[in-house]
Design a protein around this motif. Structure first.
Motif, PDB file in Angstrom:
ATOM      1  N   VAL A 136       0.843  -1.202   0.000  1.00 46.41           N
ATOM      2  CA  VAL A 136       0.000   0.000   0.000  1.00 46.41           C
ATOM      3  C   VAL A 136       0.877   1.250   0.000  1.00 46.41           C
ATOM      4  O   VAL A 136       0.650   2.187  -0.775  1.00 46.41           O
ATOM      5  N   LEU A 137       1.892   1.257   0.849  1.00 47.46           N
ATOM      6  CA  LEU A 137       2.766   2.424   0.937  1.00 47.46           C
ATOM      7  C   LEU A 137       3.601   2.599  -0.327  1.00 47.46           C
ATOM      8  O   LEU A 137       3.867   3.730  -0.744  1.00 47.46           O
ATOM      9  N   ASP A 138       4.019   1.486  -0.945  1.00 52.23           N
ATOM     10  CA  ASP A 138       4.730   1.577  -2.226  1.00 52.23           C
ATOM     11  C   ASP A 138       3.853   2.256  -3.273  1.00 52.23           C
ATOM     12  O   ASP A 138       4.312   3.135  -4.006  1.00 52.23           O
ATOM     13  N   GLU A 139       2.598   1.816  -3.339  1.00 54.05           N
ATOM     14  CA  GLU A 139       1.675   2.398  -4.319  1.00 54.05           C
ATOM     15  C   GLU A 139       1.379   3.860  -3.994  1.00 54.05           C
ATOM     16  O   GLU A 139       1.278   4.698  -4.896  1.00 54.05           O
ATOM     17  N   ALA A 140       1.257   4.173  -2.709  1.00 50.20           N
ATOM     18  CA  ALA A 140       1.014   5.565  -2.314  1.00 50.20           C
ATOM     19  C   ALA A 140       2.203   6.446  -2.694  1.00 50.20           C
ATOM     20  O   ALA A 140       2.023   7.570  -3.174  1.00 50.20           O
ATOM     21  N   ASP A 148       1.364   9.009 -10.300  1.00 47.48           N
ATOM     22  CA  ASP A 148       1.013   7.803 -11.050  1.00 47.48           C
ATOM     23  C   ASP A 148      -0.432   7.416 -10.739  1.00 47.48           C
ATOM     24  O   ASP A 148      -0.730   6.884  -9.669  1.00 47.48           O
ATOM     25  N   ILE A 149      -1.322   7.685 -11.652  1.00 49.09           N
ATOM     26  CA  ILE A 149      -2.754   7.432 -11.442  1.00 49.09           C
ATOM     27  C   ILE A 149      -3.039   5.941 -11.307  1.00 49.09           C
ATOM     28  O   ILE A 149      -3.866   5.525 -10.500  1.00 49.09           O
ATOM     29  N   GLU A 150      -2.333   5.126 -12.072  1.00 48.24           N
ATOM     30  CA  GLU A 150      -2.549   3.674 -11.991  1.00 48.24           C
ATOM     31  C   GLU A 150      -2.156   3.146 -10.613  1.00 48.24           C
ATOM     32  O   GLU A 150      -2.825   2.272 -10.069  1.00 48.24           O
ATOM     33  N   ALA A 151      -1.082   3.660 -10.066  1.00 46.00           N
ATOM     34  CA  ALA A 151      -0.687   3.258  -8.709  1.00 46.00           C
ATOM     35  C   ALA A 151      -1.766   3.659  -7.713  1.00 46.00           C
ATOM     36  O   ALA A 151      -2.087   2.893  -6.798  1.00 46.00           O
ATOM     37  N   ALA A 152      -2.328   4.839  -7.879  1.00 47.95           N
ATOM     38  CA  ALA A 152      -3.393   5.297  -6.977  1.00 47.95           C
ATOM     39  C   ALA A 152      -4.591   4.359  -7.040  1.00 47.95           C
ATOM     40  O   ALA A 152      -5.206   4.057  -6.014  1.00 47.95           O
ATOM     41  N   LYS A 153      -4.907   3.882  -8.226  1.00 48.21           N
ATOM     42  CA  LYS A 153      -6.042   2.978  -8.384  1.00 48.21           C
ATOM     43  C   LYS A 153      -5.807   1.621  -7.712  1.00 48.21           C
ATOM     44  O   LYS A 153      -6.765   0.937  -7.361  1.00 48.21           O
ATOM     45  N   ARG A 154      -4.557   1.249  -7.534  1.00 52.72           N
ATOM     46  CA  ARG A 154      -4.248  -0.051  -6.908  1.00 52.72           C
ATOM     47  C   ARG A 154      -4.311   0.001  -5.377  1.00 52.72           C
ATOM     48  O   ARG A 154      -4.310  -1.040  -4.735  1.00 52.72           O
ATOM     49  N   ILE A 155      -4.387   1.173  -4.808  1.00 52.91           N
ATOM     50  CA  ILE A 155      -4.365   1.303  -3.350  1.00 52.91           C
ATOM     51  C   ILE A 155      -5.648   0.779  -2.711  1.00 52.91           C
ATOM     52  O   ILE A 155      -5.597   0.000  -1.753  1.00 52.91           O
TER      53      ILE A 155
END
Length: 194
Positions: A136-140, A148-155
């Protein structure tokens, strides 16, 4: 970096806020990782580092909040209200992340003072949660750091998995308490960490 002279150029002022927010996130994340280590083996020096860094995180939160408020009052960032609103929210969230680290550190201290440790199974369960938290923190970090919008969507899906795991672990913990595999003191601390 949070200089009112930058209000004349809102993009620079917002970049200064962004840099301070990244510093808050990085410090909070580091504190979370350190605090989780304390649950396995308590170290007063690491706990002191966490407390000191938490003071810095709180100071940054105050500085960024005040800077954003002053910037808004100058009306020089009329075309940037969405960014400013999001930054206000992030100040709260990143500061809260630091608070969680302090809470975990305090729980580790409570266990240490009572000379009680978590069971091997509890540590294994926390390992699973920490791996998820790291994701979660990596994606944040990708989402905010690289926009990175795609990373935000993975959270959000990861956060839902964390919620489900916490509930499963809580139920398993209650079962361990019922059959005497866990002490009440360690159990209370474990639930606090969850």
């Amino acid at each position: 970096a949070l200089n009112p002279k930058f209000f004349a150029t809102p993009a620079i002022a917002l970049k200064s806020c962004y840099d301070a927010l990244m510093a808050m996130f990085t410090a909070s994340r580091s504190n979370i990782e350190k605090a989780c280590m304390l649950l396995r083996e308590y170290d007063a020096n690491i706990a002191a580092e966490i407390d000191e860094e938490e003071e810095n995180i709180d100071m940054l939160a105050d500085l960024v909040t005040n800077y954003l408020a002053s910037m808004a009052a100058t009306n020089t960032a009329e075309n940037q209200p969405e960014i400013m609103n999001e930054y206000y929210k992030l100040v709260v969230e990143f500061e809260r992340l630091g608070d969680y680290a302090t809470n975990i550190s305090e729980t580790a201290l409570a266990l240490h003072k009572k000379d009680v440790g978590l069971s091997d199974i509890a540590i294994q369960e926390l390992d699973v949660l920490e791996d998820l938290l790291k994701k979660v923190l990596d994606e944040a970090e990708k989402a905010f750091g690289s926009r990175d919008i795609e990373a935000a969507k993975r959270i959000e899906p990861l956060e839902e998995v964390v919620d489900d795991m916490v509930e499963i672990i809580r139920q398993q913990h209650l079962h361990r308490l019922e059959i005497g595999l866990c002490t009440v003191t360690a159990g209370t601390c474990f639930v606090d960490v969850l």
